[in-house]
Write an enzyme that holds these catalytic residues in place. Sequence first.
Site, PDB file in Angstrom:
ATOM      1  CE  LYS A 171      -4.422  -1.797   1.504  1.00 25.21           C
ATOM      2  NZ  LYS A 171      -5.443  -0.971   1.000  1.00 25.21           N
ATOM      3  CB  SER A 227      -1.101  -8.163  -0.821  1.00 27.87           C
ATOM      4  OG  SER A 227      -1.581  -8.795   0.223  1.00 27.87           O
TER       5      SER A 227
END
Lengths: 328, 328
Positions: A65, A313
């Site tokens: 992110k 991720s």
Amino acid sequence: MASKRRDGLDTKQKAPGMADILAAQSRISGVAVRTPLIEAPSLSRAFGVEVYLKLECFQPIRVFKIRGAYNKLAQIREREVVAASSGNHGIAVSYACHLLDKSCTVVVPETAVQEKVDAIEDFGADVIRYGRYTNEREAKARQIVASKGGILIHPFDDPDIIAGQGTCGLEITEQLSEFDSVVVPVGGGGLISGIAVAIKERRPTVKIFGAEPTGARKLQPSLEGGRIVTVENPTSIADGLTSRAIGEIPFRICSRLVDGAFGVSDTEIVSAVRNLAVKAHIISEPSGAAPLAVLQGMKDISILGERVVLVISGANVSLEWLISVLKN
Amino acid sequence: MASKRRDGLDTKQKAPGMADILAAQSRISGVAVRTPLIEAPSLSRAFGVEVYLKLECFQPIRVFKIRGAYNKLAQIREREVVAASSGNHGIAVSYACHLLDKSCTVVVPETAVQEKVDAIEDFGADVIRYGRYTNEREAKARQIVASKGGILIHPFDDPDIIAGQGTCGLEITEQLSEFDSVVVPVGGGGLISGIAVAIKERRPTVKIFGAEPTGARKLQPSLEGGRIVTVENPTSIADGLTSRAIGEIPFRICSRLVDGAFGVSDTEIVSAVRNLAVKAHIISEPSGAAPLAVLQGMKDISILGERVVLVISGANVSLEWLISVLKN
């Protein structure tokens, strides 16, 4: 003409394209990392296809992110920033604000993983614990902006955030000359839509698939129904994937470019976290291991082709939980 | 004129300089990763100095050694490669041979961590378990080369290996504008000497310190005595740091450029592995945490200045061991 929703989000914002992703790549260079993409031979042997791992868990804040958050925050003038987050978006916004000398408030759910809260506070943000679901903390975050000013950074329904996440897909095309499919964890759809834009531009025949928890399944029903489906009470051990719905911009992109999404149970996700550690020596959080859970659960893996990229991720996980999973 | 030792190493090879490190950086681009350098705020608060972590544990093979191994192997014509290694050098050589389509044999100690052996085999190398100490497996490796041909890749006493490891130091100077010291784990001295060449060239006032196990202490006695000191029975939980002596080329470089080396006990190293996981959320192997052990054990931290970079060299650790450390 752009219309505005009650929450202030501009719903008719243009979906980002390749030019936006290329600009993002240049903007985040030196902050986000060009993460490793490696083959995992033991997984390749286990599944009978070439399995590659894109290790976003090796970002500075151990989650992808930072790509979107920094790409967004480097472009705004506002000095006061507010975010609502289950943890990872908050860490990314806090870290980016620290680098860009902005002040930051993050609203996290009452159930947030303590390690994620610690990481948010480490980079100087104020943390407010509030509610359990995305809509509750988004409302709280909007209230803070309304009373104190500043700008609300949405975790996925924002073209600059999506363009930033898309740099992950661009890197995959630069790192691997031939591959057949990519499997990406799905929360609000920011990562998968950014990756889809980059990869379908550079490798139009590659298939893009989502991995979403069965307890928070939004993308596949939305793709099938042709409209955004909302999950009333999303639950999953993968706390990063429990948003109630795909964002509007991600939905538009996914409708065009994503080939489907597979559901994975919490049991399958835990098994994948363990296998990733034991077989590929990679520590991941539940969200990060969801793509491996898809492979483990597939009856007919040929849908994915012969060369499969799994986007791992993130790895912001409670050590206590990690130990409990690994020692079994 | 260059002289040859009985083991075939050219002892008068020129130590690598900045030009070699810059060439290595270009050569390894796309294989080794420009790893993150991040501040660890919780460690900064704990020690009262700014603590930065250079995360070599985030390399594709989770250890810095891919830098040197790939830089070396990309320059040789031989197709048959042999290495003697406690594990990480073997993983790096096996991985580089896999990428460069060379065949590879690695001699590991009988006591090698199973996860490291698995990783070596994963990339296609043949593994031979032999002896316990570096000199035993080096002799075995030379015997293989003598009987079957090929080239022996030394883990540290080679200018191309050192130049490759030096790219880690070069990156630090590119990632951080001001810092006062760097603390680097010391096994055979390849990493610290490469880093020292790059950093003293770009930031002459920065101090370079080693972190070495008290049970395998070689650099500090060698620096003090002005000659290479050999440890007869090196022992440490940090299996990557148990070579019997600093290499000849690393010794020449360290004599000029390294400011000292601190000893750390196994107890201190284990405590550092745990603290790195709990406070900075980074998983490391014992060797990788040795620089943090130095900080934890220092009586007067002012020697390191106000901005300290710790090189977290790797994370190839047995999960069983990791769990035993973390759950305490």
